[in-house]
Design a protein around this motif. Structure first.
Motif, PDB file in Angstrom:
ATOM      1  N   TRP A  29       0.949  -1.355  -0.094  1.00 48.34           N
ATOM      2  CA  TRP A  29       0.252  -0.693   0.122  1.00 48.34           C
ATOM      3  C   TRP A  29       0.851   1.175   0.277  1.00 48.34           C
ATOM      4  O   TRP A  29       0.077   2.275  -0.165  1.00 48.34           O
ATOM      5  N   CYS A  30       2.139   0.933  -0.398  1.00 48.34           N
ATOM      6  CA  CYS A  30       2.783   2.104  -0.100  1.00 48.34           C
ATOM      7  C   CYS A  30       4.063   2.114  -1.187  1.00 48.34           C
ATOM      8  O   CYS A  30       5.328   1.184  -0.819  1.00 48.34           O
ATOM      9  N   GLU A  31       3.924   2.951  -2.584  1.00 46.63           N
ATOM     10  CA  GLU A  31       5.199   2.871  -3.496  1.00 46.63           C
ATOM     11  C   GLU A  31       6.622   2.756  -2.555  1.00 46.63           C
ATOM     12  O   GLU A  31       7.789   2.074  -3.033  1.00 46.63           O
ATOM     13  N   GLU A  32       6.881   3.860  -1.979  1.00 49.08           N
ATOM     14  CA  GLU A  32       7.596   4.051  -1.683  1.00 49.08           C
ATOM     15  C   GLU A  32       8.506   2.724   0.291  1.00 49.08           C
ATOM     16  O   GLU A  32       9.816   2.801   0.199  1.00 49.08           O
ATOM     17  N   GLY A  33       7.556   2.260  -0.056  1.00 44.20           N
ATOM     18  CA  GLY A  33       7.547   1.225   1.457  1.00 44.20           C
ATOM     19  C   GLY A  33       8.182  -0.621   1.581  1.00 44.20           C
ATOM     20  O   GLY A  33       7.830  -0.747  -0.097  1.00 44.20           O
ATOM     21  N   TYR A  34       9.020  -0.622   1.750  1.00 41.96           N
ATOM     22  CA  TYR A  34       9.939  -2.253   1.903  1.00 41.96           C
ATOM     23  C   TYR A  34      10.315  -2.526   3.276  1.00 41.96           C
ATOM     24  O   TYR A  34      10.289  -2.211   4.292  1.00 41.96           O
ATOM     25  N   TYR A  35       9.645  -3.617   3.099  1.00 38.85           N
ATOM     26  CA  TYR A  35       9.951  -4.831   4.161  1.00 38.85           C
ATOM     27  C   TYR A  35      11.808  -5.577   4.285  1.00 38.85           C
ATOM     28  O   TYR A  35      11.640  -5.787   3.360  1.00 38.85           O
ATOM     29  N   LEU A  68      -3.581   9.498   1.137  1.00 41.41           N
ATOM     30  CA  LEU A  68      -3.571  11.719   0.278  1.00 41.41           C
ATOM     31  C   LEU A  68      -3.593  10.775  -0.914  1.00 41.41           C
ATOM     32  O   LEU A  68      -4.411  11.350  -1.700  1.00 41.41           O
ATOM     33  N   ARG A  69      -2.998   9.444  -1.622  1.00 36.63           N
ATOM     34  CA  ARG A  69      -2.747   9.580  -3.441  1.00 36.63           C
ATOM     35  C   ARG A  69      -4.004   8.847  -4.107  1.00 36.63           C
ATOM     36  O   ARG A  69      -4.514   9.124  -5.288  1.00 36.63           O
ATOM     37  N   GLU A  70      -5.330   8.166  -2.774  1.00 33.45           N
ATOM     38  CA  GLU A  70      -6.502   8.104  -3.653  1.00 33.45           C
ATOM     39  C   GLU A  70      -7.501   9.556  -3.202  1.00 33.45           C
ATOM     40  O   GLU A  70      -8.513   9.334  -3.784  1.00 33.45           O
ATOM     41  N   ALA A 125       5.465  10.954   5.734  1.00 37.27           N
ATOM     42  CA  ALA A 125       4.870   9.832   4.551  1.00 37.27           C
ATOM     43  C   ALA A 125       4.416  11.313   3.707  1.00 37.27           C
ATOM     44  O   ALA A 125       3.723  11.094   2.991  1.00 37.27           O
ATOM     45  N   MET A 126       3.354  12.183   4.444  1.00 38.59           N
ATOM     46  CA  MET A 126       2.635  12.909   4.033  1.00 38.59           C
ATOM     47  C   MET A 126       3.519  14.427   3.282  1.00 38.59           C
ATOM     48  O   MET A 126       3.365  14.035   2.275  1.00 38.59           O
ATOM     49  N   LEU A 127       4.712  13.929   3.432  1.00 41.18           N
ATOM     50  CA  LEU A 127       5.388  15.346   2.616  1.00 41.18           C
ATOM     51  C   LEU A 127       5.732  14.617   1.407  1.00 41.18           C
ATOM     52  O   LEU A 127       6.214  15.424   0.103  1.00 41.18           O
ATOM     53  N   SER A 128       6.227  13.533   1.356  1.00 44.40           N
ATOM     54  CA  SER A 128       6.254  12.476   0.197  1.00 44.40           C
ATOM     55  C   SER A 128       5.139  12.013  -1.149  1.00 44.40           C
ATOM     56  O   SER A 128       5.954  11.898  -2.016  1.00 44.40           O
ATOM     57  N   VAL A 129       3.930  12.870  -0.740  1.00 46.06           N
ATOM     58  CA  VAL A 129       2.767  12.440  -1.251  1.00 46.06           C
ATOM     59  C   VAL A 129       1.538  13.841  -1.147  1.00 46.06           C
ATOM     60  O   VAL A 129       0.828  13.891  -1.791  1.00 46.06           O
ATOM     61  N   LEU A 130       2.035  14.475  -0.397  1.00 48.13           N
ATOM     62  CA  LEU A 130       1.138  16.688  -0.695  1.00 48.13           C
ATOM     63  C   LEU A 130       1.363  16.789  -2.161  1.00 48.13           C
ATOM     64  O   LEU A 130       2.393  16.878  -2.211  1.00 48.13           O
TER      65      LEU A 130
END
Length: 400
Positions: A57-63, A95-97, A119-124
């Motif tokens: 659910w997050c383009e920038e996120g990785y496990y 925020l992307r939705e 996280a918000m700063l990445s997609v606002l």
């Protein structure tokens, strides 16, 4: 791990036997470790995250596979990525939705340590301004450090109580209320939260949460969006608070599309079917989180271009030199010396005065070069405290 009997009884009844057993089984597993990349690490192509899988659910996120020693990775200190629970990255999906939004004035009301703000700063939307606020002074300093390292120019860090924003009559188009809670969703990751849990604390929390929301709602423009979140499971702090917002403020819950493969749980309150999103360890690959997105009814004023007025509010700034300066890139061992606060010796042709030291091209912080040495200006509270240093380079992301 011994969970409180009251918690077991209430949560089993809330979740149902099958879901609750899946949750208990999660305690037999290690909590997943995840990071979220900073968009400014992009250099024509995405950096490679080593030994990782995607957070869906997050383009920038990785496990990650296991928990590396983040302390000894200079790119971590340079703000190239943020270590964050995967569930908390869901704010980027929200925020992307809502991506049709114009530039926004946004507020993260209870922001420390800074995960959801970054996280918000990445997609606002471009042109937006984020006020990242933390009421508790010590936590506000940690927030300031993380926001400063993230490198966003459109973020203002403040140290105020929610009521201060209402008193200042400050208005926002988007407010995130990630409110203090009883912490049930963190039991696996942080066993200390188990001993702090009590029925009485749940009662205290839902009342405090309503006070915070009441102040935030006064600061929300008509047509504005409130994102309400907790890291707990019970309905008193979650669905019942959302229902209260709907009844008290005529708030309109917004349906955020999700993929069934994410295994996000909806409402667990009988007779309440508003769109809410609950992450449960053992069901979702994350720690616990609850999210609901609500809209303030009225004529939409978002994107009006009005600047944020913070008159009368306490604004924080990092105590580091501002402005452009020459850059000097450091090898790994020297970068660690700098992050520990040690004096450096820079190349002979380095200009005198303030110099920014970098690692793989990413800024770590300033020094004052006086010729025979460079005095370290890295803020003392940010420095690596341990005297033990790794024998090999800690490498988590590979930036070409």
């Amino acid at each position: 791990m011994q969970l409180p009997e009251d918690f077991i009884r209430e949560t089993r009844q809330l979740m149902g036997e099958e879901r609750f057993n899946s949750y208990l089984e999660a305690f037999e597993e290690e909590a997943p470790v995840s990071i979220r990349l900073n968009p400014r690490t992009q250099r024509g192509q995405s950096p490679c995250v080593l030994a990782a899988s995607d957070v869906p659910w997050c383009e920038e996120g990785y496990y990650l596979e296991g928990r590396p020693q983040f302390t000894f990775d200079p790119l971590f200190h340079a703000g190239c990525y943020y270590v964050q629970e995967a569930a908390s990255m869901f704010v980027t999906h929200v925020l992307r939705e809502l991506s049709n939004l114009s530039p926004l004035n946004a507020l993260d009301m209870c922001a420390a340590p800074g995960g959801k703000s970054t996280a918000m700063l990445s997609v606002l939307p471009e042109g937006s301004t984020l006020v990242s606020n933390e009421p508790i002074p010590t936590r506000a300093q940690i927030l300031l450090e993380n926001i400063t390292k993230w490198g966003a120019k459109n973020c203002i860090v403040t140290n105020n109580y929610p009521r201060d924003f209402k008193k200042a009559k400050t208005k926002f188009d988007l407010i995130l209320c990630d409110v203090p809670c009883s912490g049930e969703g963190m039991f696996r990751k942080d066993p200390a939260t188990i001993s702090e849990w009590s029925v009485q604390n749940v009662e205290k929390c839902w009342r405090l949460q309503r006070e915070i929301v009441a102040d935030a709602w006064e600061c929300l423009n008509p047509g504005g969006i409130l994102i309400y979140s907790t890291c707990t499971f019970n309905t008193k702090e979650n669905e019942e608070n959302v229902r209260w917002m709907m009844e008290e403020y005529d708030a309109e819950p917004i349906d955020i599309p999700i993929d069934p493969s994410w295994h996000i749980t909806g409402s667990l309150l009988d007779g309440f079917d508003a769109p809410v999103y609950r992450f449960i360890p053992g069901i979702t690959r994350s720690e616990g989180l609850f999210v609901c997105v609500l809209k303030k009814r009225g004529e939409d004023t978002k994107g009006s271009g009005t600047s944020v007025s913070l008159k009368g509010l306490k604004v924080l700034e990092a105590d580091i030199p501002q402005g452009e300066s020459p850059h000097v890139d450091l090898p790994y061992s020297e970068a660690l010396k700098y992050l520990r606060g040690e004096t450096l010796v820079l190349p002979a042709d380095t200009p005198r005065g303030i110099v920014t030291v970098t690692y793989k091209g990413f800024a770590l912080g300033p020094v004052k070069n006086i010729g025979n040495r460079a005095n370290n200006l890295y803020p003392k509270p940010w420095r690596i405290k341990t005297t033990h240093l790794p024998t090999e380079e800690v490498k988590i992301i590979d930036i070409q």
